[in-house]
Motif scaffolding. Structure first.
Motif, PDB file in Angstrom:
ATOM      1  N   ILE A   1     -31.644  14.106  48.161  1.00  0.00           N
ATOM      2  CA  ILE A   1     -31.069  13.225  47.136  1.00  0.00           C
ATOM      3  C   ILE A   1     -29.734  13.797  46.645  1.00  0.00           C
ATOM      4  N   ASN A   2     -28.985  12.982  45.933  1.00  0.00           N
ATOM      5  CA  ASN A   2     -27.750  13.464  45.300  1.00  0.00           C
ATOM      6  C   ASN A   2     -28.123  14.596  44.339  1.00  0.00           C
ATOM      7  N   LYS A   3     -27.446  15.735  44.476  1.00  0.00           N
ATOM      8  CA  LYS A   3     -27.837  16.936  43.711  1.00  0.00           C
ATOM      9  C   LYS A   3     -27.897  16.691  42.198  1.00  0.00           C
ATOM     10  N   VAL A   4     -27.040  15.835  41.675  1.00  0.00           N
ATOM     11  CA  VAL A   4     -27.022  15.660  40.213  1.00  0.00           C
ATOM     12  C   VAL A   4     -28.289  14.963  39.706  1.00  0.00           C
ATOM     13  N   LEU A   5     -29.052  14.373  40.656  1.00  0.00           N
ATOM     14  CA  LEU A   5     -30.310  13.733  40.247  1.00  0.00           C
ATOM     15  C   LEU A   5     -31.499  14.688  40.379  1.00  0.00           C
TER      16      LEU A   5
ATOM     17  N   GLY B   1     -20.869  11.663  43.558  1.00  0.00           N
ATOM     18  CA  GLY B   1     -20.733  12.395  44.816  1.00  0.00           C
ATOM     19  C   GLY B   1     -21.980  12.250  45.666  1.00  0.00           C
ATOM     20  N   LYS B   2     -21.977  12.981  46.800  1.00  0.00           N
ATOM     21  CA  LYS B   2     -23.138  12.909  47.692  1.00  0.00           C
ATOM     22  C   LYS B   2     -23.946  14.203  47.627  1.00  0.00           C
ATOM     23  N   GLY B   3     -23.292  15.237  47.154  1.00  0.00           N
ATOM     24  CA  GLY B   3     -23.971  16.529  47.089  1.00  0.00           C
ATOM     25  C   GLY B   3     -24.297  17.057  48.473  1.00  0.00           C
ATOM     26  N   SER B   4     -23.401  16.828  49.428  1.00  0.00           N
ATOM     27  CA  SER B   4     -23.730  17.199  50.810  1.00  0.00           C
ATOM     28  C   SER B   4     -23.951  18.703  50.983  1.00  0.00           C
ATOM     29  N   ARG B   5     -23.165  19.534  50.280  1.00  0.00           N
ATOM     30  CA  ARG B   5     -23.327  20.986  50.450  1.00  0.00           C
ATOM     31  C   ARG B   5     -24.645  21.497  49.873  1.00  0.00           C
TER      32      ARG B   5
END
Ligand code: CTP
Ligand code: MG
Length: 395
Positions: A19-23, A10-14
């Protein structure tokens, strides 16, 4: 064979990070790293679904935490979560019969929950973790007016990992693709096939990190887990103490044992009421707290202690122990006496000291033995009492 597909594409936009939230890392380990770690040793293989541009960063991070060798397959994600899962499903080895789909953004899933899903899959073809809702859920119209209120008792919040029979899930994704059915979780695609999905109890801590506020919640969950682990290693502070006392049996004295008057031809001689059991207990408690012994606390040359009920002394000792931050765990007292028979008085004794110690009766044990007429106890010259006590302090 069972595989886990961990989604990180995903992009983790919210989450509104750069950076991508999972990172994002908590204490040097990424959210994705925590998520993957939970599945290690629970499944036969792990598939990580990622964005192409993030593969290098993910590889490096997983290597650092010795997780890289646990990954069977890396798969490129798609535009939507649904596409990402589908990409992974298409690349699963033939031998895989069951799959768990997990959001990489749920780092706190427990091994217990994973085990529960895996074992439920032996019976059901689709299983999801579910939690009851706390809020009342309402359906609204496009203007923002409430259309209707849904019946909360019938609703649940679905989490991941969601487990499925692989062929069934592939069929569900194929149908979804054909129909243009857009789903926010995997179970809905299976439901769209008309197949049954079972629910097991989810976990409050198994949150999906989505918005900036979720990072604060994640911190507190992580710290709680850390405290829990720390406490599991050290446990509460536990201390043990033992006590021993002897009094001479003489005529014209009452026989008081643990606050109970026991009928006998003789009684114990002493400055106080000579309650040998309570004295041994006091010494055990003081010993556990490293506070010396009964003689230091209550000198027998002091008039105020003359003939005093030893239970009052015990009461004082219990208070001192509590002031030091200790709780009483359990106590065990043994009387060594040839006569009288003490068994009929044990319950009354336990109840007397229970009131003073303020612990449950289950934590009190009283025993009595003779010495087969050997020694001073056996000859009826005196009675001995021994006691052990456990104290603990939560740290
Ligand atoms: N995900 C994915 N591929 C996508 C979209 C989402 O693998 N195209 C993954 C995310 O990485 C996440 C999980 O699916 O682990 C759940 O999705 P969500 O919480 O919505 O994450 P994002 O889509 O990344 O966040 P947002 O919707 O705020 O952009
Ligand atoms: Mg999303």
């Amino acid at each position: 064979m069972i595989y886990a597909i961990i989604l990180a594409a995903g992009k983790g936009s919210r989450a509104a990070l750069k950076i991508n939230k999972v990172l994002f890392a908590f204490e040097k380990k990424s959210i994705l790293g925590y998520s993957i770690e939970s599945f290690v040793d629970q499944v036969d293989g792990i598939v990580v679904v990622h964005q192409p541009k993030e593969k290098q960063a993910i590889l490096e991070e997983l290597k650092e935490h010795q997780l890289l060798e646990k990954i069977s397959l890396f798969v490129q994600g798609g535009e939507t979560r649904q596409e990402s899962v589908y990409n992974a499903l298409k690349q699963l080895p033939q031998k895989v019969e069951k799959v768990l789909i997990h959001d990489g953004a749920r780092p706190f899933v427990s091994k217990k929950l994973i085990k529960n899903i895996v074992s439920s899959l032996k019976i059901y073809q689709g299983v999801v973790p579910a939690l009851p809702l706390k809020d009342t859920i309402k359906k609204i119209d496009e203007k923002g007016y409430v259309d209707k209120t849904l019946f909360r008792e019938e609703l649940i919040a679905a989490q991941t990992p969601q487990g499925f029979n692989k062929n069934l899930l592939i069929k569900a994704y194929q149908k979804g693709e054909k129909e243009g059915f857009i789903a926010t979780d995997d179970a809905s695609l299976v439901e769209n096939l008309g197949e049954k999905v079972f629910t097991v109890e989810g976990e409050e801590t198994n949150i999906k990190i989505t918005t900036p506020q979720d990072f604060d919640i994640a911190w507190s969950i992580l710290n709680k887990t850390k405290n829990f682990i720390a406490n599991r290693h050290t446990g509460p502070k536990v201390r043990i103490g033992q006590g021993y006392d002897v009094h001479r049996l003489v005529e014209n004295r009452k026989l008081i044992l643990l606050g109970v008057e026991v009928p006998h031809t003789k009684g114990l001689l002493g400055h106080s009421d000579a309650d040998v059991g309570t004295h041994a207990l006091i010494d055990a408690l003081l010993g556990a707290a490293a506070l010396g012994d009964i003689g230091t606390l209550f000198p027998d040359n002091q008039e105020k202690f003359k003939n005093i009920s030893s239970l009052l002394l015990l009461e004082e000792v219990v208070e001192i122990i509590h002031q030091k931050g200790y709780e009483i765990g359990n106590i065990d007292i043994t009387f060594i006496a040839q006569a009288p028979k003490l068994a009929p008085y044990k319950t009354a004794m336990a109840e007397k000291i229970q009131k003073v110690l303020n612990i449950s009766l289950e934590d009190i044990n009283i025993k009595a033995t003779t010495t087969e007429n050997l020694g001073f106890e056996g000859e009826g010259k005196g009675i001995t009492a021994q006691a052990v006590a456990i104290l603990y302090k939560n740290q």
